[in-house]
Design an enzyme around this catalytic site. Structure first.
Site, mmCIF file in Angstrom:
data_model
loop_
_atom_site.group_PDB
_atom_site.id
_atom_site.type_symbol
_atom_site.label_atom_id
_atom_site.label_comp_id
_atom_site.label_asym_id
_atom_site.label_seq_id
_atom_site.Cartn_x
_atom_site.Cartn_y
_atom_site.Cartn_z
ATOM 1 N N LYS A 51 1.010 14.447 -2.818
ATOM 2 C CA LYS A 51 1.721 14.327 -4.101
ATOM 3 C C LYS A 51 1.169 15.241 -5.184
ATOM 4 C CE LYS A 51 -1.107 10.689 -3.368
ATOM 5 N NZ LYS A 51 -1.162 9.522 -2.515
ATOM 6 N N GLU A 79 8.541 12.238 2.089
ATOM 7 C CA GLU A 79 8.731 10.811 1.789
ATOM 8 C C GLU A 79 7.399 10.098 1.559
ATOM 9 O OE1 GLU A 79 12.054 9.035 1.723
ATOM 10 O OE2 GLU A 79 10.529 8.120 0.473
ATOM 11 N N GLY A 87 4.107 5.615 -0.324
ATOM 12 C CA GLY A 87 3.810 5.386 1.101
ATOM 13 C C GLY A 87 5.027 5.122 1.950
ATOM 14 N N ILE A 110 7.541 3.106 1.446
ATOM 15 C CA ILE A 110 8.820 2.752 0.786
ATOM 16 C C ILE A 110 9.738 3.988 0.815
ATOM 17 C CG2 ILE A 110 9.926 2.038 -1.368
ATOM 18 C CD1 ILE A 110 7.358 0.603 -2.145
ATOM 19 N N GLY A 114 -12.154 -0.495 0.751
ATOM 20 C CA GLY A 114 -11.532 0.774 1.136
ATOM 21 C C GLY A 114 -10.214 1.053 0.431
ATOM 22 N N ASP A 129 -2.521 9.773 -10.066
ATOM 23 C CA ASP A 129 -1.788 9.610 -8.810
ATOM 24 C C ASP A 129 -0.371 9.077 -9.082
ATOM 25 O OD1 ASP A 129 -2.001 9.163 -5.671
ATOM 26 O OD2 ASP A 129 -1.154 7.338 -6.529
ATOM 27 N N LYS A 165 3.464 11.027 -8.519
ATOM 28 C CA LYS A 165 4.619 10.406 -7.846
ATOM 29 C C LYS A 165 5.812 10.318 -8.801
ATOM 30 C CE LYS A 165 1.487 7.798 -4.938
ATOM 31 N NZ LYS A 165 0.662 6.589 -4.856
#
Ligand SMILES: NC(=O)c1ccc[n+]([C@@H]2O[C@H](COP(=O)([O-])OP(=O)(O)OC[C@H]3O[C@@H](n4cnc5c(N)ncnc54)[C@H](OP(=O)(O)O)[C@@H]3O)[C@@H](O)[C@H]2O)c1
Length: 417
Positions: free
Chosen positions: A97, A121, A126, A128, A179, A193, A197
């Site tokens: 992204k 995509e 992720g 979706i 994680g 982030d 997107k």
């Protein structure tokens, strides 16, 4: 019959290995991973050595390979790889992204020039299928708004602060241990982030290529226990929610900010590492998609879906971009926000056009009111430096050209004063 594709894979980390697993365990679709390029020569690999290369040209120059799948964690090198591949007439699937948001204009042009397909995509939310939904299902509908939770790391942290009453620092620590957050979580917690997107989704929803640096991203790093208490007492959850909206004159606005979410919202129960996207259409009304925004297999599955689409010759049409659906981008909008501040001087900087609620004490002061987005943009560094906190109180983004002119004039006067 769909062609069996030969794939050159870049990156064999979380997503690369996820794709490898999903591809090898899918019954319906077959493709061959011919070579995998990685970086670190000392790492042990779960595949045979003959599959691995450290030389990108071995893949890019291989005429047998017709699809490049780019899944590395370096946006600059990813752009070099992807643009080289497109120039060589190879189709590309990527999940990167950051690279996409920074280079959308060039990557769009390369696809047109070389008549190749670039699918991504997995780059937005992720597993979706938001991009394909916007491209295919909503390709003709005038959309009014796309909003949601686009980042799983911050959603996990925010969920813990409300449901388990953890402090921001403790929730971040837990996310790192599990994680869900990287050792350096800046990209996630400062909202970068989600912003990348947002830029990608804006292109497919409204046809506009927005410069990522023009979009405000306020993250959650300055969230304080008092903010959590305020939200909890009112029955709200706090979520990091991008809002992309089509306004009057077909102008588009976009921002990423924390927001108080009421129980009646579809986003209220999107918790932990999950993502959710709300698409609001002029005729279709509200549609809601929820799913895993990250993770090895979910993201690998989204990449595989793009590879499968490629095998049928699929390309994004960018219909709304071609038809110039939106006129331009604007930050000339008004928002309803909660602003937690320290001193009265803070309030002089972040000017409200309307104050609806105010509380002042020695330990904790806040204002709830309406302000121009430009004040937040101009004072973002100030807000972060002084650990102030801003949260939208609803998803209303209003456009008022007359009022805005007054607001910008004020800013201009202050800047020259
Ligand atoms: N993780 C997720 O859930 C998720 C979700 C959506 C999108 N994404 C995106 O997917 C991409 C990959 O993320 P990830 O989580 O899989 O990263 P990762 O686990 O850190 O793996 C990165 C991989 O890239 C390789 N690499 C780095 N630089 C390279 C280079 N110059 N040439 C060849 N290989 C190189 C690394 O090689 P070595 O193995 O040798 O270190 C490693 O295999 C990123 O763009 C990320 O934003 C990730």
């Amino acid at each position: 019959m769909a062609k069996k594709l030969k794939i050159g894979l870049f990156g064999f980390g979380c997503v690369g290995q996820g794709l490898y697993y999903v591809l090898n365990n899918s019954t319906g679709f077959k493709a061959d991973i011919v070579k995998i390029a990685v970086k670190n020569r000392d790492k042990k690999r779960s595949v045979t050595a003959d599959l691995i290369t450290y030389d990108k040209w071995e893949i890019l120059n291989n005429p047998e390979i017709d699809v490049i799948v780019e899944l590395i964690d370096d946006a600059d090198e990813a752009f070099n790889i992807v643009s080289e591949a497109l120039k060589r007439g190879k189709h590309v699937v990527t999940a990167n992204k950051k690279m996409l948001a920074i280079h959308l204009e060039e990557l769009y042009a390369l696809q047109q020039k070389h008549n190749v397909s670039l699918l991504y995509e997995a780059s937005a939310c992720g597993s979706i299928p938001i991009i394909r939904s916007l491209e295919e299902y909503f390709d003709n509908e005038e959309l009014e708004k796309v909003s949601g939770i686009f980042n799983g790391t911050t959603n996990y942290i925010l969920t813990k602060t409300i449901s388990e009453k953890l402090s921001y620092d403790n929730a971040l620590k837990q996310a790192q241990e599990k994680g869900f957050a990287e050792t350096d979580p800046t990209n996630d917690v400062e909202g970068f982030d989600a912003k990348f997107k947002t830029v990608i989704i804006a292109l497919h929803a409204f046809g506009l290529i927005i410069k990522q640096e023009d979009v405000l991203n306020l993250g959650i790093t300055t969230l304080h226990d008092n903010d959590i208490k305020y939200a909890s007492e009112k029955g709200y959850k706090i979520k990091l929610t991008p809002i992309i909206q089509c306004l009057a004159d077909n102008k588009v606005s976009a921002l990423v900010s924390p927001r108080f979410i009421k129980e009646s919202s579809q986003l209220y129960n999107v918790d932990n590492e999950f993502n959710g996207v709300i698409v609001e259409g002029k005729f279709s009304g509200e549609q809601f998609l929820q799913g895993r925004g990250a993770g090895s297999y979910p993201t690998g599955a989204a990449v595989l879906s793009d590879i499968s689409a490629l095998s049928h010759g699929y390309k994004y049409e960018y219909k709304k971009h071609v038809q110039k659906h939106a006129s331009d981008f604007t930050n000339n909008v008004f928002l309803n926000v909660y602003f937690r501040y320290n001193t009265t001087d803070d309030l002089k900087k972040i000017k409200f056009t309307e104050i609806k609620e105010q509380y002042t004490s020695k330990e904790y002061s806040y204002v709830v009111g309406k302000l121009n987005l430009q004040y937040l943009i101009d004072n973002k560094d100030f807000i972060l430096k002084n650990k102030l906190f801003v949260s939208l109180v609803d998803d209303v983004v209003s456009y008022d050209a007359t009022n805005f002119i007054k607001a910008t004039e004020k800013i201009a006067v202050e800047a020259t004063a």
